[in-house]
Design an enzyme around this catalytic site. Structure first.
Site, PDB file in Angstrom:
ATOM      1  N   ASN A  84      34.510 -60.189 -98.679  1.00  0.00           N
ATOM      2  CA  ASN A  84      33.974 -58.943 -99.194  1.00  0.00           C
ATOM      3  C   ASN A  84      34.049 -57.831 -98.143  1.00  0.00           C
ATOM      4  O   ASN A  84      34.539 -58.043 -97.036  1.00  0.00           O
ATOM      5  CB  ASN A  84      32.531 -59.165 -99.667  1.00  0.00           C
ATOM      6  CG  ASN A  84      32.135 -58.279-100.823  1.00  0.00           C
ATOM      7  OD1 ASN A  84      32.553 -57.131-100.905  1.00  0.00           O
ATOM      8  ND2 ASN A  84      31.317 -58.806-101.715  1.00  0.00           N
ATOM      9  N   HIS A 114      31.472 -63.403 -73.527  1.00  0.00           N
ATOM     10  CA  HIS A 114      31.471 -62.867 -72.161  1.00  0.00           C
ATOM     11  C   HIS A 114      30.508 -63.697 -71.313  1.00  0.00           C
ATOM     12  O   HIS A 114      29.474 -64.166 -71.805  1.00  0.00           O
ATOM     13  CB  HIS A 114      31.059 -61.394 -72.156  1.00  0.00           C
ATOM     14  CG  HIS A 114      31.946 -60.534 -73.002  1.00  0.00           C
ATOM     15  ND1 HIS A 114      33.163 -60.063 -72.566  1.00  0.00           N
ATOM     16  CD2 HIS A 114      31.804 -60.094 -74.273  1.00  0.00           C
ATOM     17  CE1 HIS A 114      33.718 -59.354 -73.530  1.00  0.00           C
ATOM     18  NE2 HIS A 114      32.919 -59.365 -74.577  1.00  0.00           N
ATOM     19  N   ALA A 141      25.815 -62.495 -97.129  1.00  0.00           N
ATOM     20  CA  ALA A 141      25.951 -61.184 -96.485  1.00  0.00           C
ATOM     21  C   ALA A 141      25.356 -61.186 -95.083  1.00  0.00           C
ATOM     22  O   ALA A 141      24.255 -61.696 -94.853  1.00  0.00           O
ATOM     23  CB  ALA A 141      25.265 -60.123 -97.336  1.00  0.00           C
ATOM     24  N   ALA A 159      22.102 -65.469 -96.196  1.00  0.00           N
ATOM     25  CA  ALA A 159      22.346 -64.111 -95.712  1.00  0.00           C
ATOM     26  C   ALA A 159      21.580 -63.828 -94.430  1.00  0.00           C
ATOM     27  O   ALA A 159      20.425 -64.226 -94.272  1.00  0.00           O
ATOM     28  CB  ALA A 159      21.935 -63.107 -96.792  1.00  0.00           C
ATOM     29  N   THR A 164      24.812 -70.644 -84.446  1.00  0.00           N
ATOM     30  CA  THR A 164      25.077 -70.879 -83.027  1.00  0.00           C
ATOM     31  C   THR A 164      25.589 -72.286 -82.745  1.00  0.00           C
ATOM     32  O   THR A 164      26.117 -72.543 -81.665  1.00  0.00           O
ATOM     33  CB  THR A 164      23.800 -70.651 -82.201  1.00  0.00           C
ATOM     34  OG1 THR A 164      22.790 -71.588 -82.613  1.00  0.00           O
ATOM     35  CG2 THR A 164      23.267 -69.232 -82.396  1.00  0.00           C
ATOM     36  N   LYS A 165      25.410 -73.206 -83.720  1.00  0.00           N
ATOM     37  CA  LYS A 165      25.811 -74.602 -83.535  1.00  0.00           C
ATOM     38  C   LYS A 165      26.543 -75.093 -84.774  1.00  0.00           C
ATOM     39  O   LYS A 165      26.411 -74.529 -85.859  1.00  0.00           O
ATOM     40  CB  LYS A 165      24.579 -75.480 -83.281  1.00  0.00           C
ATOM     41  CG  LYS A 165      23.853 -75.140 -81.985  1.00  0.00           C
ATOM     42  CD  LYS A 165      22.656 -76.060 -81.774  1.00  0.00           C
ATOM     43  CE  LYS A 165      21.938 -75.728 -80.466  1.00  0.00           C
ATOM     44  NZ  LYS A 165      20.751 -76.594 -80.254  1.00  0.00           N
ATOM     45  N   ARG A 182      18.388 -77.983 -96.124  1.00  0.00           N
ATOM     46  CA  ARG A 182      18.436 -79.171 -96.970  1.00  0.00           C
ATOM     47  C   ARG A 182      19.881 -79.534 -97.241  1.00  0.00           C
ATOM     48  O   ARG A 182      20.790 -78.763 -96.962  1.00  0.00           O
ATOM     49  CB  ARG A 182      17.723 -78.919 -98.300  1.00  0.00           C
ATOM     50  CG  ARG A 182      18.351 -77.831 -99.172  1.00  0.00           C
ATOM     51  CD  ARG A 182      17.579 -77.655-100.471  1.00  0.00           C
ATOM     52  NE  ARG A 182      18.119 -76.631-101.330  1.00  0.00           N
ATOM     53  CZ  ARG A 182      19.130 -76.796-102.177  1.00  0.00           C
ATOM     54  NH1 ARG A 182      19.744 -77.982-102.272  1.00  0.00           N
ATOM     55  NH2 ARG A 182      19.549 -75.815-102.950  1.00  0.00           N
TER      56      ARG A 182
END
Length: 207
Positions: A84, A114, A141, A159, A164-165, A182
């Site tokens: 989108n 960085h 989103a 959304a 991070t993992k 879940r």
């Protein structure tokens, strides 16, 4: 090893290197042209994406504007992938998106990072780690996927989540940082949203 060779190695490099900048600029010119297409120019968009992307399967659709560091040069799409408005690919190294996956508005898939050490950031050092999104996923989103993350098949990411993992197959995950809420289960075969039931005829077509 040249700076250009380090793009896909995970090693620290300087993105302002002359060779890198020259190649990247040529890609960005293509991206500018893609984002300037008219809504009726669907065939032209398909042709341009095939030239811009590393791989793109049949039936893929990207709603401009598209933002990408390398205009998709390092992005690999399966078939029938949908993205989108305002999807962003920080595609300094490879991004893989599986068949039938949907990316909501303002999704960011980022491969570039960085170093934490300030002295290295002051010199503008960067490193890149690939991102992999599985088959038949839905990223809502504003989802952000960070460098080096792999998301399994059939995953729904809520959304605004920051992933991070790695996430395994067949889960619903939400939050910042994103956590598994879940597994996808039998109830999801009966209800598509809260207490709204799925028409059995639709399920028959899916099976």
């Amino acid at each position: 090893m040249s700076m250009r060779d380090k793009l896909h190695s995970g090693e620290l490099y300087l993105p302002g290197d002359e060779e890198i900048m020259r190649e990247q600029l040529a890609c960005m010119e293509k991206l500018y042209d893609f984002n300037a297409t008219r809504p009726s120019q669907l065939a032209k968009r398909e042709e341009m994406l095939a030239d811009m992307f590393a791989e793109i399967g049949e039936g893929c659709y990207i709603e401009p504007p598209l933002h990408a560091n390398w205009a998709g040069k390092n992005v690999h799409f399966g078939k029938y992938v949908y993205a989108n408005f305002n999807v962003t690919f920080v595609d300094d190294t490879h991004i893989y998106v599986g068949d039938y996956t949907m990316l909501g508005p303002n999704v960011i898939l980022a491969t570039g990072g960085h170093p934490i050490l300030p002295e290295l950031r002051e010199q503008a050092y960067q490193y890149n780690m690939p991102v992999r999104i599985g088959r038949n996923c839905w990223l809502g989103a504003g989802v952000i996927v960070l460098p080096g993350v792999t998301i399994g098949d059939n995953v729904v990411v809520g959304a605004g989540s920051v992933v991070t993992k790695d996430l395994p197959d067949n889960v619903v995950a939400v939050g910042n940082p994103c956590r598994i809420m879940r597994e996808i289960g039998e109830r999801d075969r009966e209800y598509y949203f809260k207490n709204r039931r799925i028409d059995p005829e639709i399920l028959k077509k899916a099976d």
